[in-house]
Design a protein around this motif. Structure first.
Motif, PDB file in Angstrom:
ATOM      1  N   UNK A  65      -8.321  74.493  -1.296  1.00 16.96           N
ATOM      2  CA  UNK A  65      -7.670  73.939  -0.153  1.00 16.96           C
ATOM      3  C   UNK A  65      -6.174  74.701   0.111  1.00 16.96           C
ATOM      4  N   UNK A  66      -6.786  75.532  -1.345  1.00 13.29           N
ATOM      5  CA  UNK A  66      -4.856  76.404  -0.870  1.00 13.29           C
ATOM      6  C   UNK A  66      -5.370  77.619   0.028  1.00 13.29           C
ATOM      7  N   UNK A  67      -6.284  78.215   0.330  1.00 12.79           N
ATOM      8  CA  UNK A  67      -7.002  79.317   0.310  1.00 12.79           C
ATOM      9  C   UNK A  67      -7.430  79.200   1.789  1.00 12.79           C
ATOM     10  N   UNK A  68      -7.776  77.839   2.322  1.00 15.65           N
ATOM     11  CA  UNK A  68      -7.373  76.943   3.729  1.00 15.65           C
ATOM     12  C   UNK A  68      -6.649  77.101   4.125  1.00 15.65           C
ATOM     13  N   UNK A  69      -5.487  76.061   3.465  1.00 14.77           N
ATOM     14  CA  UNK A  69      -3.863  76.641   4.133  1.00 14.77           C
ATOM     15  C   UNK A  69      -2.900  77.625   4.588  1.00 14.77           C
ATOM     16  N   UNK A  72      -5.848  79.131   7.755  1.00 11.24           N
ATOM     17  CA  UNK A  72      -5.266  78.366   8.467  1.00 11.24           C
ATOM     18  C   UNK A  72      -7.213  77.834   8.807  1.00 11.24           C
ATOM     19  N   UNK A  73      -7.982  78.545   7.803  1.00  7.31           N
ATOM     20  CA  UNK A  73      -9.609  77.532   8.051  1.00  7.31           C
ATOM     21  C   UNK A  73      -9.992  76.616   7.430  1.00  7.31           C
ATOM     22  N   UNK A  74     -10.928  76.356   8.112  1.00  9.54           N
ATOM     23  CA  UNK A  74     -11.932  75.393   7.682  1.00  9.54           C
ATOM     24  C   UNK A  74     -11.883  74.852   6.825  1.00  9.54           C
ATOM     25  N   UNK A  75     -11.615  74.063   5.204  1.00 10.15           N
ATOM     26  CA  UNK A  75     -12.173  74.104   3.778  1.00 10.15           C
ATOM     27  C   UNK A  75     -14.062  74.100   4.627  1.00 10.15           C
ATOM     28  N   UNK A  76     -14.815  73.751   4.630  1.00 12.19           N
ATOM     29  CA  UNK A  76     -15.668  73.991   4.824  1.00 12.19           C
ATOM     30  C   UNK A  76     -16.282  75.413   5.419  1.00 12.19           C
TER      31      UNK A  76
END
Length: 224
Positions: A65-69, A72-76
């Motif tokens: 989740x931290x990397x997604x935020x 700006x990439x989707x969690x999946x």
């Protein structure tokens, strides 16, 4: 409504969730050859995956989740890329950092990759993969240099003095060129190990993410 059977199913531990992407164990990580090496090159020389690797290496362990935020990439999408990197030994789970079983923490795992595109037959798919990886590696370095040129003027004077750019054109034999390549590689590896060891001894010291990039190759005069 969940059935009683489903409701009672325990969450899988992080170690169980990561089993499908556990690193390939045939051969030593970092010593891959043939098709195994091509798989490694394909996994790593993807701009997004390399970005994720460097974020973990520079900014420390993070959750999906931290990397997604951060990206700006989707969690999946982040999970998919991390799974690929995990399979080939570039990242590893950090379950001890999780506060509960829902969190999936990852950390960087330093490893070396070396290859020569001419080890693969001319005109083959394998040769094209290896050559593409080399080209993407070069583009990555160019992007890093461009960022430094754009932002470096605002860096502290001591940081600018510590940085260096060197360019030498010297007549040398093939053996001398190979010796320079060997000595430079050994120096960078030794320096990296010293930095890693010092970080363990002095964890509070202020550190910068330092990139070392150099190429040793034959070159005639470059036309402007």
């Amino acid at each position: 409504m969940l059935s009683a059977e489903t409701a009672c199913m325990p969450r899988r531990r992080a170690s169980e969730r990561h089993l499908p992407t556990s690193p390939v164990t045939t051969g030593e990580v970092g010593g891959e050859t043939g098709n195994a090496l091509l798989d490694v090159l394909t996994a790593f020389h993807h701009p997004t995956r390399r970005w994720l690797c460097e974020l973990l290496a520079v900014e420390g362990p993070a959750t999906v989740g931290m990397l997604a935020r951060r990206t700006d990439l989707a969690v999946g999408s982040v999970s998919h890329h991390l799974g690929t990197l995990h399979r080939h030994g570039f990242v590893e789970p950090a379950p001890e950092l999780a506060r509960d079983t829902r969190e999936s923490w990852w950390r960087s795992r330093p490893r070396q990759v070396s290859w020569e595109s001419t080890d693969y037959g001319d005109g083959t798919v394998a040769r094209r993969i290896a050559a593409t990886a080399e080209a993407e590696n070069f583009r990555h370095h160019v992007r890093a240099v461009q960022r430094w040129l754009a932002e470096g003027e605002s860096a502290a004077p001591e940081v600018r003095r510590a940085a260096v750019a060197t360019d030498t054109l010297m007549a040398a034999t093939v053996e001398q060129m190979a010796e320079l390549s060997r000595r430079f590689t050994e120096l960078v590896v030794e320096w990296s190990e010293e930095c890693r060891a010092d970080a363990g001894v002095h964890p509070g010291a202020e550190r910068l993410p330092v990139r070392v990039s150099a190429r040793v190759f034959p070159s005639g005069p470059v036309k402007p």
